[in-house]
Design a protein around this motif. Structure first.
Motif, PDB file in Angstrom:
ATOM      1  N   ALA A 418      55.572 115.197  22.952  1.00  0.00           N
ATOM      2  CA  ALA A 418      56.610 114.351  22.347  1.00  0.00           C
ATOM      3  C   ALA A 418      56.398 114.186  20.850  1.00  0.00           C
ATOM      4  O   ALA A 418      57.350 114.188  20.083  1.00  0.00           O
ATOM      5  N   TRP A 419      55.137 114.043  20.427  1.00  0.00           N
ATOM      6  CA  TRP A 419      54.862 113.817  18.999  1.00  0.00           C
ATOM      7  C   TRP A 419      54.639 115.125  18.242  1.00  0.00           C
ATOM      8  O   TRP A 419      54.740 115.157  17.029  1.00  0.00           O
ATOM      9  N   GLY A 420      54.199 116.159  18.971  1.00  0.00           N
ATOM     10  CA  GLY A 420      53.860 117.407  18.289  1.00  0.00           C
ATOM     11  C   GLY A 420      52.494 117.378  17.648  1.00  0.00           C
ATOM     12  O   GLY A 420      52.164 118.250  16.848  1.00  0.00           O
ATOM     13  N   VAL A 421      51.683 116.387  17.941  1.00  0.00           N
ATOM     14  CA  VAL A 421      50.284 116.355  17.499  1.00  0.00           C
ATOM     15  C   VAL A 421      49.421 115.897  18.668  1.00  0.00           C
ATOM     16  O   VAL A 421      49.914 115.261  19.601  1.00  0.00           O
ATOM     17  N   GLU A 422      48.144 116.231  18.595  1.00  0.00           N
ATOM     18  CA  GLU A 422      47.241 115.834  19.677  1.00  0.00           C
ATOM     19  C   GLU A 422      47.128 114.314  19.725  1.00  0.00           C
ATOM     20  O   GLU A 422      46.962 113.664  18.692  1.00  0.00           O
ATOM     21  N   PRO A 423      47.192 113.736  20.922  1.00  0.00           N
ATOM     22  CA  PRO A 423      46.975 112.290  21.026  1.00  0.00           C
ATOM     23  C   PRO A 423      45.500 111.938  20.843  1.00  0.00           C
ATOM     24  O   PRO A 423      44.619 112.771  21.057  1.00  0.00           O
ATOM     25  N   VAL A 424      45.265 110.708  20.445  1.00  0.00           N
ATOM     26  CA  VAL A 424      43.908 110.197  20.250  1.00  0.00           C
ATOM     27  C   VAL A 424      43.578 109.306  21.443  1.00  0.00           C
ATOM     28  O   VAL A 424      44.422 108.527  21.886  1.00  0.00           O
ATOM     29  N   GLU A 425      42.364 109.458  21.953  1.00  0.00           N
ATOM     30  CA  GLU A 425      41.915 108.530  22.997  1.00  0.00           C
ATOM     31  C   GLU A 425      41.202 107.375  22.307  1.00  0.00           C
ATOM     32  O   GLU A 425      40.154 107.562  21.708  1.00  0.00           O
ATOM     33  N   THR A 426      41.792 106.183  22.365  1.00  0.00           N
ATOM     34  CA  THR A 426      41.193 105.051  21.667  1.00  0.00           C
ATOM     35  C   THR A 426      40.684 104.016  22.653  1.00  0.00           C
ATOM     36  O   THR A 426      41.019 104.034  23.833  1.00  0.00           O
ATOM     37  N   GLY A 427      39.892 103.116  22.142  1.00  0.00           N
ATOM     38  CA  GLY A 427      39.450 101.973  22.917  1.00  0.00           C
ATOM     39  C   GLY A 427      39.956 100.705  22.273  1.00  0.00           C
ATOM     40  O   GLY A 427      40.487 100.714  21.162  1.00  0.00           O
ATOM     41  N   ILE A 428      39.815  99.615  22.989  1.00  0.00           N
ATOM     42  CA  ILE A 428      40.055  98.299  22.420  1.00  0.00           C
ATOM     43  C   ILE A 428      38.788  97.494  22.675  1.00  0.00           C
ATOM     44  O   ILE A 428      38.254  97.497  23.785  1.00  0.00           O
ATOM     45  N   GLY A 429      38.292  96.861  21.616  1.00  0.00           N
ATOM     46  CA  GLY A 429      37.051  96.108  21.750  1.00  0.00           C
ATOM     47  C   GLY A 429      37.205  94.854  22.576  1.00  0.00           C
ATOM     48  O   GLY A 429      36.239  94.316  23.107  1.00  0.00           O
ATOM     49  N   GLY A 430      38.437  94.367  22.679  1.00  0.00           N
ATOM     50  CA  GLY A 430      38.701  93.172  23.471  1.00  0.00           C
ATOM     51  C   GLY A 430      39.078  93.553  24.882  1.00  0.00           C
ATOM     52  O   GLY A 430      38.927  94.692  25.310  1.00  0.00           O
ATOM     53  N   SER A 431      39.570  92.566  25.613  1.00  0.00           N
ATOM     54  CA  SER A 431      39.955  92.834  26.990  1.00  0.00           C
ATOM     55  C   SER A 431      41.446  92.554  27.131  1.00  0.00           C
ATOM     56  O   SER A 431      42.043  91.876  26.308  1.00  0.00           O
ATOM     57  N   ILE A 432      42.064  93.121  28.165  1.00  0.00           N
ATOM     58  CA  ILE A 432      43.421  92.753  28.559  1.00  0.00           C
ATOM     59  C   ILE A 432      43.259  92.221  29.974  1.00  0.00           C
ATOM     60  O   ILE A 432      43.180  93.012  30.914  1.00  0.00           O
ATOM     61  N   PRO A 433      43.131  90.892  30.129  1.00  0.00           N
ATOM     62  CA  PRO A 433      42.736  90.369  31.439  1.00  0.00           C
ATOM     63  C   PRO A 433      43.615  90.871  32.586  1.00  0.00           C
ATOM     64  O   PRO A 433      43.107  91.171  33.668  1.00  0.00           O
ATOM     65  N   PHE A 434      44.906  91.043  32.346  1.00  0.00           N
ATOM     66  CA  PHE A 434      45.752  91.420  33.487  1.00  0.00           C
ATOM     67  C   PHE A 434      45.488  92.846  33.962  1.00  0.00           C
ATOM     68  O   PHE A 434      45.772  93.177  35.105  1.00  0.00           O
ATOM     69  N   THR A 435      44.922  93.703  33.098  1.00  0.00           N
ATOM     70  CA  THR A 435      44.614  95.058  33.573  1.00  0.00           C
ATOM     71  C   THR A 435      43.513  95.019  34.628  1.00  0.00           C
ATOM     72  O   THR A 435      43.520  95.807  35.571  1.00  0.00           O
ATOM     73  N   ALA A 436      42.563  94.077  34.471  1.00  0.00           N
ATOM     74  CA  ALA A 436      41.514  93.943  35.481  1.00  0.00           C
ATOM     75  C   ALA A 436      42.136  93.526  36.813  1.00  0.00           C
ATOM     76  O   ALA A 436      41.771  94.037  37.879  1.00  0.00           O
ATOM     77  N   ASP A 437      43.113  92.610  36.761  1.00  0.00           N
ATOM     78  CA  ASP A 437      43.793  92.197  38.000  1.00  0.00           C
ATOM     79  C   ASP A 437      44.520  93.375  38.642  1.00  0.00           C
ATOM     80  O   ASP A 437      44.466  93.562  39.859  1.00  0.00           O
ATOM     81  N   LEU A 438      45.204  94.173  37.827  1.00  0.00           N
ATOM     82  CA  LEU A 438      45.923  95.333  38.380  1.00  0.00           C
ATOM     83  C   LEU A 438      44.963  96.266  39.102  1.00  0.00           C
ATOM     84  O   LEU A 438      45.241  96.747  40.198  1.00  0.00           O
ATOM     85  N   LEU A 439      43.805  96.517  38.481  1.00  0.00           N
ATOM     86  CA  LEU A 439      42.856  97.456  39.085  1.00  0.00           C
ATOM     87  C   LEU A 439      42.195  96.880  40.327  1.00  0.00           C
ATOM     88  O   LEU A 439      41.853  97.615  41.252  1.00  0.00           O
ATOM     89  N   GLU A 440      42.004  95.552  40.332  1.00  0.00           N
ATOM     90  CA  GLU A 440      41.381  94.961  41.515  1.00  0.00           C
ATOM     91  C   GLU A 440      42.351  94.935  42.691  1.00  0.00           C
ATOM     92  O   GLU A 440      41.950  95.157  43.839  1.00  0.00           O
ATOM     93  N   VAL A 441      43.622  94.696  42.420  1.00  0.00           N
ATOM     94  CA  VAL A 441      44.595  94.639  43.519  1.00  0.00           C
ATOM     95  C   VAL A 441      45.012  96.062  43.946  1.00  0.00           C
ATOM     96  O   VAL A 441      45.268  96.300  45.123  1.00  0.00           O
ATOM     97  N   PHE A 442      45.052  96.991  42.980  1.00  0.00           N
ATOM     98  CA  PHE A 442      45.449  98.377  43.295  1.00  0.00           C
ATOM     99  C   PHE A 442      44.336  99.344  42.863  1.00  0.00           C
ATOM    100  O   PHE A 442      44.499 100.125  41.921  1.00  0.00           O
TER     101      PHE A 442
END
Ligand SMILES: [Zn+2]
Length: 492
Positions: A418-442
């Motif tokens: 879509a962009w025509g350039v390689e995507p970057v794999e990044t991290g976030i130093g903080g947390s997104i609490p709801f992502t933990a809930d998503l992974l625990e339930v699914f």
């Protein structure tokens, strides 16, 4: 988005644009979907402008009527795609006084998968942050204004653009006749900016309805304008209280001071053992398990974090690892007497609250245990045998995407095409609490954290904005994902 994204730039040695780019395996499909996305783009932007005009804020102090109007507007848009059983749902939220209030209204709408096809859950949130000081806005926050290739307004990026990416991507797949019949479930939350208080119970109550093989969370950011990113790691978090007890009660510092150190002094000695001479966390057992593939320029970090000029940075290893993959320990509060009430006494007890960020692969309970072991070991050597206090607090899991999972590979390929350039794999130093809930339930689902923001988006701040070129590319990338997941092994 839950955490303000910083504005790193790829280093010259490791610019993602220098990677050789493979041509798409299916250039005709990319062209067809791009044409479908572009054809509807004026309408997509005008619908986004309509959503920006609804000031739906999920905080208790704000009027609930616009929040409900916002949910209804989103539900209507999802219905417009022909999805079945589109509903606005709320989960009761018990409060401290024993009464119940409704949680933020979420929109759920489903299109069942054709036989043998995987199901994708498309997450975004329709509630927005309050505007803060209106004087700081150059244009009215709830009137979308296009200027210089960007769309300004509260929620224009975070996260009403995320909603529109999901809607416009599925629309493009349908328009282009590229629909493989992948199951699609829209889940548009209505209380993310208020801390998602009913999110976990909501997931559990609607577990069947929301179950999916792939979850796309469109609420993060790209690397910079023109360079897409997939957020592949988030640090976890544990906190707690450490402290020192040395006397039965406070005593006169003139009569007794000297042979025994007061509790604040001993606490300072204890805190000093938490980092080594380089400023790296010195607690045994918090190893690093991942390595960032990209460099985070020190000058950007220093500017974004407002580090004073003479200060040297702490820790070891690449800065991206120190921010995303290594532990980081901070003291965020202390219980010692305030200076204005200071008297000439030896204090018997002092306490500090610590906050410890954990790299992916570190277990939060084991991290708390490592802190406990550390403070007890230090008591003998550095604290003259004083009694130590250790009270464990909250825990939150770190997260890392399995980038070899078929859906993750499909997403990275879709971003590149879509962009025509390689995507970057990044991290976030903080947390997104709801992502933990998503992974625990699914636990079987592949979680993909994408987004439309860039370092200039100013989510949560005045003059929030969306880069319209990146927005168009984000729609195309998600359309490609939906088209390519069909018939793949992108299942649990
Ligand atoms: Zn958000």
């Amino acid at each position: 988005m839950p955490q303000p994204q910083s504005s790193p730039q790829p280093s010259s040695q490791q610019s993602p644009q220098q990677s050789p780019q493979a041509a798409p395996a299916d250039p005709a499909l990319v062209a067809r979907l791009a044409a479908a996305v572009d054809e509807r783009m004026p309408q997509t932007i005008s619908t986004l402008e309509d959503l920006v005009a609804i000031p739906g804020i999920a905080w208790d102090a704000f009027d609930r009527e616009p929040l409900e109007r916002s949910a209804e507007a989103v539900a209507e848009l999802v219905r417009g795609l022909g999805l079945e059983d589109v509903e606005v749902l709320t989960e009761p939220r018990p409060s401290a006084d024993g009464t119940e209030r409704p949680g933020g209204p979420a929109v759920v709408g489903r299109r069942p998968a054709a036989p043998g096809q995987p199901t994708v859950l498309l997450y975004a949130h329709h509630d927005v942050q309050p505007v803060g000081d209106p004087e700081l806005w150059r244009t009215p926050p709830f009137t979308a204004v296009e200027r210089g290739g960007r769309l300004y307004g509260r929620g224009a990026a975070d996260d009403k653009a995320g909603i529109m990416v999901h809607l416009a991507a599925l629309r493009a797949v349908l328009d282009a006749g590229a629909d493989p019949g992948v199951g699609v479930t829209f889940f548009i939350e209505g209380e993310e900016e208020a801390g998602s208080p009913t999110f976990r119970r909501f997931l559990e109550r609607h577990r069947e309805r929301l179950a999916a093989d792939v979850i796309v969370v469109a609420d993060s950011g790209n690397w910079r304008v023109g360079v897409p990113a997939l957020t592949t790691s988030l640090r976890g978090l544990v906190d707690g209280v450490i402290g020192v007890r040395v006397l039965e009660h406070a005593v006169h510092s003139g009569m007794y001071g000297g042979p025994v150190l007061d509790a604040p002094t001993l606490l300072a000695r204890l805190i000093a053992t938490l980092h080594d001479d380089d400023g790296a966390v010195a607690i045994a057992g918090l190893d690093q398990h991942r390595h960032a593939a990209i460099e985070y320029p020190e000058a950007d970090y220093r500017a974004d974090a407002s580090v004073l000029e003479p200060v040297r940075l702490a820790g070891r290893g690449p800065l991206a690892d120190r921010l995303w993959n290594q532990p980081a320990l901070s003291i965020i509060g202390t219980d010692v007497p305030r200076i204005e009430v200071a008297s000439n006494t030896l204090q018997p007890e002092a306490r500090a609250k610590f906050s410890l960020r954990l790299g992916p692969g570190t277990d939060p309970q084991q991290a708390l245990e490592a802190v406990r072991r550390h403070v007890h070991a230090v008591a003998e050597t550095a604290l003259f045998g004083a009694e130590v206090i250790f009270e464990p607090g909250e825990t939150g899991q770190p997260f890392a995407t399995d980038t070899d999972a078929p859906a993750a590979r499909a997403m990275l390929g879709a971003l590149r095409d879509a962009w025509g350039v390689e995507p970057v794999e990044t991290g976030i130093g903080g947390s997104i609490p709801f992502t933990a809930d998503l992974l625990e339930v699914f636990p079987g689902a592949t979680l993909l954290i994408t987004g439309v923001e860039d370092p200039d988006s100013r989510a949560h701040s005045a003059n929030e904005s969306l880069h319209l070129g990146d927005f168009r590319n984000a729609v195309l990338a998600e359309a490609l994902l939906l088209a390519r997941l069909g018939g793949t092994a992108a299942t649990r």
